[in-house]
Design a protein around this motif. Structure first.
Motif, PDB file in Angstrom:
ATOM      1  N   GLN A  44       0.967  -1.398   0.015  1.00  0.00           N
ATOM      2  CA  GLN A  44       0.280  -0.029   0.010  1.00  0.00           C
ATOM      3  C   GLN A  44       0.973   1.412   0.066  1.00  0.00           C
ATOM      4  O   GLN A  44       0.620   2.272  -0.771  1.00  0.00           O
ATOM      5  CB  GLN A  44      -0.924   0.097   1.133  1.00  0.00           C
ATOM      6  CG  GLN A  44      -1.849   1.194   1.232  1.00  0.00           C
ATOM      7  CD  GLN A  44      -2.748   1.246   2.559  1.00  0.00           C
ATOM      8  OE1 GLN A  44      -2.643   0.212   3.294  1.00  0.00           O
ATOM      9  NE2 GLN A  44      -3.715   2.126   2.574  1.00  0.00           N
ATOM     10  N   LEU A  45       1.840   1.065   0.883  1.00  0.00           N
ATOM     11  CA  LEU A  45       3.042   2.247   0.823  1.00  0.00           C
ATOM     12  C   LEU A  45       3.347   2.536  -0.534  1.00  0.00           C
ATOM     13  O   LEU A  45       3.676   3.646  -0.938  1.00  0.00           O
ATOM     14  CB  LEU A  45       3.849   2.294   2.052  1.00  0.00           C
ATOM     15  CG  LEU A  45       4.851   3.322   2.128  1.00  0.00           C
ATOM     16  CD1 LEU A  45       4.199   4.499   2.393  1.00  0.00           C
ATOM     17  CD2 LEU A  45       5.824   3.011   3.041  1.00  0.00           C
ATOM     18  N   GLU A  46       3.607   1.539  -1.270  1.00  0.00           N
ATOM     19  CA  GLU A  46       4.671   1.688  -2.348  1.00  0.00           C
ATOM     20  C   GLU A  46       3.539   1.989  -3.599  1.00  0.00           C
ATOM     21  O   GLU A  46       3.821   2.956  -4.621  1.00  0.00           O
ATOM     22  CB  GLU A  46       4.953   0.126  -2.938  1.00  0.00           C
ATOM     23  CG  GLU A  46       6.010  -0.419  -2.259  1.00  0.00           C
ATOM     24  CD  GLU A  46       6.370  -1.789  -2.839  1.00  0.00           C
ATOM     25  OE1 GLU A  46       5.951  -2.258  -3.685  1.00  0.00           O
ATOM     26  OE2 GLU A  46       7.198  -2.478  -1.994  1.00  0.00           O
ATOM     27  N   GLU A  48       1.068   4.005  -2.866  1.00  0.00           N
ATOM     28  CA  GLU A  48       0.651   5.553  -2.637  1.00  0.00           C
ATOM     29  C   GLU A  48       1.693   6.329  -3.054  1.00  0.00           C
ATOM     30  O   GLU A  48       1.665   7.372  -3.630  1.00  0.00           O
ATOM     31  CB  GLU A  48       0.477   5.757  -0.975  1.00  0.00           C
ATOM     32  CG  GLU A  48      -0.498   5.239  -0.528  1.00  0.00           C
ATOM     33  CD  GLU A  48      -0.637   5.328   1.007  1.00  0.00           C
ATOM     34  OE1 GLU A  48       0.023   6.265   1.655  1.00  0.00           O
ATOM     35  OE2 GLU A  48      -1.549   4.693   1.569  1.00  0.00           O
ATOM     36  N   ALA A  92      10.634   2.114  -0.293  1.00  0.00           N
ATOM     37  CA  ALA A  92       9.240   2.197   0.576  1.00  0.00           C
ATOM     38  C   ALA A  92       9.283   1.034   1.726  1.00  0.00           C
ATOM     39  O   ALA A  92       9.159  -0.022   1.183  1.00  0.00           O
ATOM     40  CB  ALA A  92       8.245   2.245  -0.438  1.00  0.00           C
ATOM     41  N   SER A  94       7.521  -0.354   5.185  1.00  0.00           N
ATOM     42  CA  SER A  94       6.365  -0.306   6.114  1.00  0.00           C
ATOM     43  C   SER A  94       6.295  -1.497   7.340  1.00  0.00           C
ATOM     44  O   SER A  94       6.417  -2.580   6.601  1.00  0.00           O
ATOM     45  CB  SER A  94       5.022   0.123   5.597  1.00  0.00           C
ATOM     46  OG  SER A  94       4.056   0.025   6.475  1.00  0.00           O
ATOM     47  N   VAL A 125      11.127   6.079   2.074  1.00  0.00           N
ATOM     48  CA  VAL A 125      10.030   6.278   2.837  1.00  0.00           C
ATOM     49  C   VAL A 125       9.519   5.322   3.632  1.00  0.00           C
ATOM     50  O   VAL A 125       9.472   4.292   3.229  1.00  0.00           O
ATOM     51  CB  VAL A 125       8.795   6.564   1.612  1.00  0.00           C
ATOM     52  CG1 VAL A 125       7.448   6.692   2.187  1.00  0.00           C
ATOM     53  CG2 VAL A 125       9.116   7.607   0.781  1.00  0.00           C
ATOM     54  N   ASP A 127       7.336   3.906   7.227  1.00  0.00           N
ATOM     55  CA  ASP A 127       6.105   3.733   7.721  1.00  0.00           C
ATOM     56  C   ASP A 127       5.986   2.615   8.872  1.00  0.00           C
ATOM     57  O   ASP A 127       6.418   1.839   8.668  1.00  0.00           O
ATOM     58  CB  ASP A 127       4.794   3.997   6.937  1.00  0.00           C
ATOM     59  CG  ASP A 127       3.325   4.318   7.742  1.00  0.00           C
ATOM     60  OD1 ASP A 127       3.419   4.976   8.655  1.00  0.00           O
ATOM     61  OD2 ASP A 127       2.656   3.739   7.021  1.00  0.00           O
TER      62      ASP A 127
END
Length: 139
Positions: A44-46, A48, A92, A94, A125, A127
């Motif tokens: 999901q982070l990727e 986004e 990314a 998370s 990035v 999270d």
């Protein structure tokens, strides 16, 4: 939500509850379902980040390797598209838990930074609550 699920009273009860180590273990321990959810959170982070690249109309490529100085490294997003043209590469990461996966993520980001050419920029990035317990890795 409150009328159907009594959300406010449930939140109030949770706010005042005292948690012990056993509660934390139960919340963190899990089955493959948790691992699947963690993978979905990373994806999901990727996604986004990809949406941001799309909204900026950047030529990009996802989940690829980029060419740096005398080597290649993995990245989750490269701008512009093309292994040898990448000027910006993004990792990314998370995580909802701590552990060796975080160490692997740090190693991957370091590899990207070591391989990059002077004209390339590496962005990480991150999270997830898992990083809170690994502040040295985060630094």
């Amino acid at each position: 939500m409150d009328a159907e699920y009594a959300l406010l009273s449930l939140l109030e009860a949770q706010r005042h509850r005292q948690y012990d180590f056993g509660d934390v273990l139960v919340a963190r321990a899990g089955t493959r379902a948790l691992a699947t959810r963690a993978g979905q959170a990373g994806r999901q982070l990727e996604d986004e980040i990809e949406e941001i690249a799309k909204s900026l109309r950047l030529p990009y490529q996802t989940r690829c390797r980029f060419e740096g100085r005398n080597a290649t490294a993995p990245c989750d997003l490269a701008v512009p598209a093309g292994n040898s043209q990448a000027q910006i590469v993004v990792a990314a990461k998370s995580f909802g838990s701590t552990g060796s996966k975080l160490t692997d993520a740090v190693r991957e980001i370091e590899e990207m930074a070591l391989v990059r050419k002077p004209t390339q920029f590496v962005f990480a990035v991150i999270d997830g609550i898992g990083w809170k317990g690994r502040l040295n890795d985060l630094r």
